[in-house]
Write a protein that holds these residues in place. Structure first.
Motif, PDB file in Angstrom:
ATOM      1  N   ALA A   1       0.809  -1.217   0.000  1.00  0.00           N
ATOM      2  CA  ALA A   1       0.000   0.000   0.000  1.00  0.00           C
ATOM      3  C   ALA A   1       0.843   1.268   0.000  1.00  0.00           C
ATOM      4  CB  ALA A   1      -0.942   0.001   1.203  1.00  0.00           C
ATOM      5  N   ASP A   2       2.010   1.233   0.646  1.00  0.00           N
ATOM      6  CA  ASP A   2       2.850   2.437   0.719  1.00  0.00           C
ATOM      7  C   ASP A   2       3.839   2.533  -0.432  1.00  0.00           C
ATOM      8  OD1 ASP A   2       4.637   0.427   1.354  1.00  0.00           O
ATOM      9  OD2 ASP A   2       5.008   1.110   3.408  1.00  0.00           O
ATOM     10  N   GLY A   3       3.760   1.603  -1.392  1.00  0.00           N
ATOM     11  CA  GLY A   3       4.630   1.663  -2.564  1.00  0.00           C
ATOM     12  C   GLY A   3       5.876   0.814  -2.478  1.00  0.00           C
ATOM     13  N   ARG A   4       6.123   0.180  -1.332  1.00  0.00           N
ATOM     14  CA  ARG A   4       7.275  -0.706  -1.232  1.00  0.00           C
ATOM     15  C   ARG A   4       7.045  -1.954  -2.083  1.00  0.00           C
ATOM     16  NH1 ARG A   4       8.011  -2.101   4.825  1.00  0.00           N
ATOM     17  NH2 ARG A   4       5.725  -1.880   4.760  1.00  0.00           N
ATOM     18  N   LEU A   5       8.148  -2.517  -2.586  1.00  0.00           N
ATOM     19  CA  LEU A   5       8.067  -3.725  -3.404  1.00  0.00           C
ATOM     20  C   LEU A   5       8.486  -4.924  -2.564  1.00  0.00           C
ATOM     21  CD1 LEU A   5       7.571  -4.950  -6.219  1.00  0.00           C
ATOM     22  CD2 LEU A   5      10.007  -4.572  -6.704  1.00  0.00           C
ATOM     23  N   LEU A   6       7.586  -5.882  -2.436  1.00  0.00           N
ATOM     24  CA  LEU A   6       7.819  -7.098  -1.679  1.00  0.00           C
ATOM     25  C   LEU A   6       8.004  -8.263  -2.637  1.00  0.00           C
ATOM     26  CD1 LEU A   6       7.642  -8.912   0.957  1.00  0.00           C
ATOM     27  CD2 LEU A   6       5.159  -8.979   0.514  1.00  0.00           C
ATOM     28  N   SER A   7       9.065  -9.048  -2.426  1.00  0.00           N
ATOM     29  CA  SER A   7       9.257 -10.286  -3.189  1.00  0.00           C
ATOM     30  C   SER A   7       9.082 -11.464  -2.244  1.00  0.00           C
ATOM     31  CB  SER A   7      10.646 -10.332  -3.818  1.00  0.00           C
ATOM     32  OG  SER A   7      10.756  -9.355  -4.840  1.00  0.00           O
ATOM     33  N   THR A   8       8.260 -12.415  -2.641  1.00  0.00           N
ATOM     34  CA  THR A   8       8.005 -13.591  -1.816  1.00  0.00           C
ATOM     35  C   THR A   8       8.322 -14.862  -2.601  1.00  0.00           C
ATOM     36  OG1 THR A   8       5.719 -14.086  -2.482  1.00  0.00           O
ATOM     37  CG2 THR A   8       6.034 -12.324  -0.878  1.00  0.00           C
ATOM     38  N   GLY A   9       8.514 -15.952  -1.866  1.00  0.00           N
ATOM     39  CA  GLY A   9       8.615 -17.253  -2.493  1.00  0.00           C
ATOM     40  C   GLY A   9       9.946 -17.529  -3.141  1.00  0.00           C
ATOM     41  N   ARG A  10       9.908 -18.246  -4.255  1.00  0.00           N
ATOM     42  CA  ARG A  10      11.131 -18.836  -4.792  1.00  0.00           C
ATOM     43  C   ARG A  10      10.953 -19.183  -6.264  1.00  0.00           C
ATOM     44  NH1 ARG A  10       7.589 -22.480  -2.828  1.00  0.00           N
ATOM     45  NH2 ARG A  10       7.536 -24.521  -3.838  1.00  0.00           N
ATOM     46  N   ARG A  11      12.049 -19.651  -6.874  1.00  0.00           N
ATOM     47  CA  ARG A  11      12.020 -20.240  -8.202  1.00  0.00           C
ATOM     48  C   ARG A  11      12.365 -21.730  -8.165  1.00  0.00           C
ATOM     49  NH1 ARG A  11      13.063 -16.553 -12.711  1.00  0.00           N
ATOM     50  NH2 ARG A  11      14.112 -18.317 -13.693  1.00  0.00           N
ATOM     51  N   THR A  12      12.653 -22.233  -6.992  1.00  0.00           N
ATOM     52  CA  THR A  12      13.088 -23.616  -6.835  1.00  0.00           C
ATOM     53  C   THR A  12      11.887 -24.541  -6.618  1.00  0.00           C
ATOM     54  OG1 THR A  12      13.403 -23.196  -4.480  1.00  0.00           O
ATOM     55  CG2 THR A  12      15.329 -23.006  -5.916  1.00  0.00           C
ATOM     56  N   ALA A  13      12.129 -25.848  -6.821  1.00  0.00           N
ATOM     57  CA  ALA A  13      11.051 -26.818  -6.638  1.00  0.00           C
ATOM     58  C   ALA A  13      10.623 -26.914  -5.178  1.00  0.00           C
ATOM     59  CB  ALA A  13      11.496 -28.186  -7.149  1.00  0.00           C
ATOM     60  N   LYS A  14      11.553 -26.684  -4.250  1.00  0.00           N
ATOM     61  CA  LYS A  14      11.255 -26.717  -2.824  1.00  0.00           C
ATOM     62  C   LYS A  14      11.723 -25.423  -2.182  1.00  0.00           C
ATOM     63  CE  LYS A  14      13.558 -30.458  -1.832  1.00  0.00           C
ATOM     64  NZ  LYS A  14      14.113 -31.599  -1.070  1.00  0.00           N
ATOM     65  N   GLY A  15      11.164 -25.125  -1.014  1.00  0.00           N
ATOM     66  CA  GLY A  15      11.591 -23.942  -0.277  1.00  0.00           C
ATOM     67  C   GLY A  15      10.672 -23.679   0.890  1.00  0.00           C
ATOM     68  N   VAL A  16      11.242 -23.628   2.115  1.00  0.00           N
ATOM     69  CA  VAL A  16      10.419 -23.423   3.315  1.00  0.00           C
ATOM     70  C   VAL A  16      11.002 -22.337   4.214  1.00  0.00           C
ATOM     71  CG1 VAL A  16       9.429 -25.741   3.311  1.00  0.00           C
ATOM     72  CG2 VAL A  16      11.616 -25.351   4.447  1.00  0.00           C
ATOM     73  N   ALA A  17      11.682 -21.379   3.618  1.00  0.00           N
ATOM     74  CA  ALA A  17      12.305 -20.317   4.405  1.00  0.00           C
ATOM     75  C   ALA A  17      11.263 -19.282   4.828  1.00  0.00           C
ATOM     76  CB  ALA A  17      13.414 -19.642   3.588  1.00  0.00           C
ATOM     77  N   GLY A  18      11.063 -19.156   6.134  1.00  0.00           N
ATOM     78  CA  GLY A  18      10.175 -18.123   6.649  1.00  0.00           C
ATOM     79  C   GLY A  18       8.704 -18.463   6.478  1.00  0.00           C
ATOM     80  N   TYR A  19       7.855 -17.547   6.924  1.00  0.00           N
ATOM     81  CA  TYR A  19       6.416 -17.709   6.755  1.00  0.00           C
ATOM     82  C   TYR A  19       6.078 -17.724   5.268  1.00  0.00           C
ATOM     83  CZ  TYR A  19       6.050 -16.453  11.710  1.00  0.00           C
ATOM     84  OH  TYR A  19       6.177 -16.417  13.065  1.00  0.00           O
ATOM     85  N   ASP A  20       5.030 -18.442   4.916  1.00  0.00           N
ATOM     86  CA  ASP A  20       4.650 -18.580   3.508  1.00  0.00           C
ATOM     87  C   ASP A  20       3.765 -17.398   3.096  1.00  0.00           C
ATOM     88  OD1 ASP A  20       3.981 -19.353   0.973  1.00  0.00           O
ATOM     89  OD2 ASP A  20       3.490 -21.415   1.496  1.00  0.00           O
ATOM     90  N   LEU A  21       4.415 -16.279   2.811  1.00  0.00           N
ATOM     91  CA  LEU A  21       3.677 -15.077   2.419  1.00  0.00           C
ATOM     92  C   LEU A  21       3.043 -15.233   1.045  1.00  0.00           C
ATOM     93  CD1 LEU A  21       6.079 -12.248   3.683  1.00  0.00           C
ATOM     94  CD2 LEU A  21       4.084 -13.242   4.828  1.00  0.00           C
ATOM     95  N   THR A  22       3.629 -16.081   0.203  1.00  0.00           N
ATOM     96  CA  THR A  22       3.052 -16.289  -1.123  1.00  0.00           C
ATOM     97  C   THR A  22       1.651 -16.864  -1.001  1.00  0.00           C
ATOM     98  OG1 THR A  22       5.267 -16.709  -2.002  1.00  0.00           O
ATOM     99  CG2 THR A  22       3.412 -17.395  -3.356  1.00  0.00           C
ATOM    100  N   ARG A  23       1.513 -17.921  -0.200  1.00  0.00           N
ATOM    101  CA  ARG A  23       0.194 -18.524  -0.010  1.00  0.00           C
ATOM    102  C   ARG A  23      -0.781 -17.554   0.659  1.00  0.00           C
ATOM    103  NH1 ARG A  23      -1.441 -24.105  -0.470  1.00  0.00           N
ATOM    104  NH2 ARG A  23       0.010 -25.055  -1.939  1.00  0.00           N
ATOM    105  N   LEU A  24      -0.267 -16.707   1.527  1.00  0.00           N
ATOM    106  CA  LEU A  24      -1.125 -15.711   2.169  1.00  0.00           C
ATOM    107  C   LEU A  24      -1.696 -14.740   1.142  1.00  0.00           C
ATOM    108  CD1 LEU A  24      -2.271 -14.256   4.691  1.00  0.00           C
ATOM    109  CD2 LEU A  24      -0.098 -13.022   4.832  1.00  0.00           C
ATOM    110  N   LEU A  25      -0.868 -14.347   0.178  1.00  0.00           N
ATOM    111  CA  LEU A  25      -1.298 -13.359  -0.808  1.00  0.00           C
ATOM    112  C   LEU A  25      -2.235 -13.943  -1.858  1.00  0.00           C
ATOM    113  CD1 LEU A  25       2.154 -11.623  -1.061  1.00  0.00           C
ATOM    114  CD2 LEU A  25       0.028 -10.442  -0.463  1.00  0.00           C
TER     115      LEU A  25
END
Length: 454
Positions: free
Chosen positions: A171-195
């Motif tokens: 909302a404030d114009g910041r750019l957020l990148s979530t998730g990965r390009r790999t077949a697996k990945g569990v780093a941090g909360y799953d913001l991709t699924r949240l979005l």
């Protein structure tokens, strides 16, 4: 208004903004007929991530609401404008940025049309499975916003299972990148699924990394006619209990069959009470289709007609895709999206029929039978206040029935405006409190798609 448009124009190229009321009126709403829509102050058509960031920074500075939109094919009012808002149409951000056959991913902008992506990856022997009925016009950004499904969910799953990573403007114009390009990945909360499925209330998707699959063999389908929804539901349960995994299993009631015939002259059997379409795309598809045909007959099917080739199969599937536009021609529609356990599917269909009879309304039902996702469509005359009230009552009773049967108020269309008051009934107070707190973290001023979902 002049301050808003002047400040927006500072970071936008010519032609990227519309204020003409005749133009902005076309961007007031999606395809949900029974949801209120406001009047936007301006419609913006960004072409770059930086332009989206500029729009959000301006909106935050001036405290102006922003309503992100794709192709507006949604059915819950999630893309409807609010008075004085910026409508942020993402249709010009429509590039397929990358197709990677080795890692089986595609990187796309949100305005890419679902079917165009499918055709593009097919050239590399790959497939993007989520296929909503509106796949020829709906966009990937809209699919992500609503967590869309499609006809092939029973085997391949829904949009959330294919979104690996996102670039999102907050909302404030910041750019957020979530998730990965790999077949697996569990780093941090799953913001991709949240979005995914957040309906533009947490951020604006500007890029998506999508998982691809090897392209399957062409589908072979059959149509089975049943004398009752109970016998059709029994067939669905038997198919799944025997361990089959169809690539598609769709159910149409008599109302929807007749509507499709009227629109498309498809020649479907109008005497049937329920028409089940089943398809397979695996190497044993001929044998599997024959086995399922026998199960349908054992469950009470009066006729089982297997397609002889891919062309006949595609004709059957086209009939299913025509169901919603065909029913829409019969009057104003309220389209429900209730999913129930497969074992309760027949109860859901019978309950919907009873609701229609009780209120004297026509209600057609099409269903992704393989995953229990039903789409009851209440048809009424919006100019008749009594019919409108009965339609709303029927709609509410259908959702209550779905919850009573252990289901959910939405399987793939989202909450939007249409089902907002029902969300709390399904989730309960603790979950609603946490959802609102999450909304406040991402959008503390409440400017992103206000009034939708939570």
């Amino acid at each position: 208004m002049s301050d808003l448009t002047d400040r927006l124009a500072e970071g936008l190229p010519p032609g990227a903004m519309a204020v003409d009321p005749d133009v902005t009126a076309a961007y007031r709403s999606d395809m949900a007929d029974f949801c209120p829509a406001g009047t936007p102050a301006v419609v913006v058509f960004p072409e770059t991530v930086e332009q989206v960031r500029h729009v959000l920074r301006t909106a935050t500075a001036l405290r102006v609401p922003v309503v992100p939109q794709g192709a507006r094919t949604g059915l819950s009012g999630a893309a409807n404008a609010v008075d004085g808002c910026i409508v942020l149409s993402m249709l010009r951000m429509n590039r397929i940025l990358e197709i990677d056959p080795v890692n089986r991913i595609a990187v796309v902008e949100p305005g890419v049309v679902n079917a165009e992506l499918s055709r593009a990856v097919a050239a590399s022997g790959l497939a993007y499975p989520p296929d909503p009925s509106s796949w020829e016009s709906c966009t990937i950004g809209g699919n992500i916003g609503t967590g869309a499904g499609g006809l092939c969910c029973v085997k391949y799953g829904v949009t959330s299972e294919y979104v690996l990573g996102l670039d999102v403007v907050l909302a404030d114009g910041r750019l957020l990148s979530t998730g990965r390009r790999t077949a697996k990945g569990v780093a941090g909360y799953d913001l991709t699924r949240l979005l995914v499925g957040s309906e533009g209330t947490l951020g604006v998707v500007v890029r998506a990394v999508l998982a691809l699959r090897p392209a399957p063999a062409p589908q072979l389908a059959l149509a089975a006619e049943f004398p009752s929804t109970a016998s059709a539901g029994a067939a669905v349960c038997e198919v799944m209990a025997r361990g089959f995994t169809p690539s598609l299993m769709e159910l149409m009631d008599q109302v929807s069959v007749r509507a499709v015939n009227e629109l498309g002259r498809m020649g479907l059997p109008e005497s049937t009470r329920a028409l089940l379409l089943v398809a397979f795309d695996g190497p044993d598809r001929v044998a599997e289709l024959a086995a399922v045909g026998e199960l349908c007959r054992a469950a009470g099917a009066t006729e089982v007609v297997p397609a002889e080739d891919q062309a006949e199969s595609e004709l059957l599937l086209e009939a299913r895709r025509l169901a919603l536009p065909a029913l829409d021609r019969l009057g104003t529609t309220m389209i429900d999206d209730v999913a129930v356990p497969r074992s309760r599917l027949a109860e859901m269909l019978e309950g919907v029929a009873a609701i229609g009879e009780r209120h004297g309304l026509t209600i057609g039902v099409v269903s992704h039978a393989g995953d229990g996702n039903t789409h009851p469509i209440v048809i009424f005359d919006a100019a008749d206040p009594e019919q409108s009230a009965l339609a709303q009552r029927s709609f509410d009773e259908i959702m209550a029935l779905g919850l009573e049967l252990g289901g959910t108020i939405t399987g793939e269309h989202g909450v939007g405006l249409l089902k907002r008051e029902w969300l709390a009934r399904e989730l309960g107070p603790v979950a609603m409190e946490l959802q609102r707190q999450l909304k406040a973290v991402f959008d503390p001023l409440g400017i992103l798609n206000p009034g939708k979902a939570v």
